[in-house]
Design an enzyme around this catalytic site. Sequence first.
Site, PDB file in Angstrom:
ATOM      1  N   LEU A  19       5.168   0.989   5.024  1.00  0.00           N
ATOM      2  CA  LEU A  19       5.203   2.412   3.824  1.00  0.00           C
ATOM      3  C   LEU A  19       5.719   2.071   2.257  1.00  0.00           C
ATOM      4  CD1 LEU A  19       6.335   4.847   6.999  1.00  0.00           C
ATOM      5  CD2 LEU A  19       4.532   4.430   5.661  1.00  0.00           C
ATOM      6  N   HIS A  20       5.221   1.434   2.100  1.00  0.00           N
ATOM      7  CA  HIS A  20       4.984   1.376   0.258  1.00  0.00           C
ATOM      8  C   HIS A  20       4.778   2.460  -0.091  1.00  0.00           C
ATOM      9  CE1 HIS A  20       0.532   0.816  -0.339  1.00  0.00           C
ATOM     10  NE2 HIS A  20       0.965  -0.343   0.503  1.00  0.00           N
ATOM     11  N   ALA A  21       4.825   2.896  -1.667  1.00  0.00           N
ATOM     12  CA  ALA A  21       4.875   3.458  -1.975  1.00  0.00           C
ATOM     13  C   ALA A  21       3.111   4.460  -1.846  1.00  0.00           C
ATOM     14  CB  ALA A  21       5.013   3.645  -3.746  1.00  0.00           C
ATOM     15  N   ALA A  24       3.800   6.099   1.148  1.00  0.00           N
ATOM     16  CA  ALA A  24       4.887   7.268   1.723  1.00  0.00           C
ATOM     17  C   ALA A  24       4.263   8.868   0.439  1.00  0.00           C
ATOM     18  CB  ALA A  24       6.008   6.321   0.675  1.00  0.00           C
ATOM     19  N   GLU A  90      -4.549  -0.739   5.060  1.00  0.00           N
ATOM     20  CA  GLU A  90      -4.191  -0.274   3.504  1.00  0.00           C
ATOM     21  C   GLU A  90      -6.138   0.305   3.202  1.00  0.00           C
ATOM     22  OE1 GLU A  90      -2.486   0.202  -0.028  1.00  0.00           O
ATOM     23  OE2 GLU A  90      -1.564  -0.774   2.190  1.00  0.00           O
TER      24      GLU A  90
END
Length: 104
Positions: A19-21, A24, A90
């Site tokens: 859960l990167h930017a 998120a 992704e």
Amino acid sequence: ERFSKMIQKSLIVKNASGLHARPASIIVRTLKPLSAEVKLKKKGKIIDARSLLMILSLEVVGGDEVTIIADGPDKERAIEIVYEIINSREEDLYKFTPGCGKKK
């Protein structure tokens, strides 16, 4: 009792980047029109899923187990949306970003 109304759903994060930017921020944006209170839990730490910085503070990576907890009138919809975003690869996150679809 207040807690009896809450619902939760757990999953293992498939996206190697976690859960990167980007995911998120998609979670935060898609929760905006909903009124449910939504939390994310990882290893006992529970945070507000409406806060980008709080989501990033969980440091979720691929393979981590995350639990989505929701309460409120549209809690089922909130859990469904957050689950779908977290469970996306992704390359599929574009589905949640209007105007950023893949070219045909």
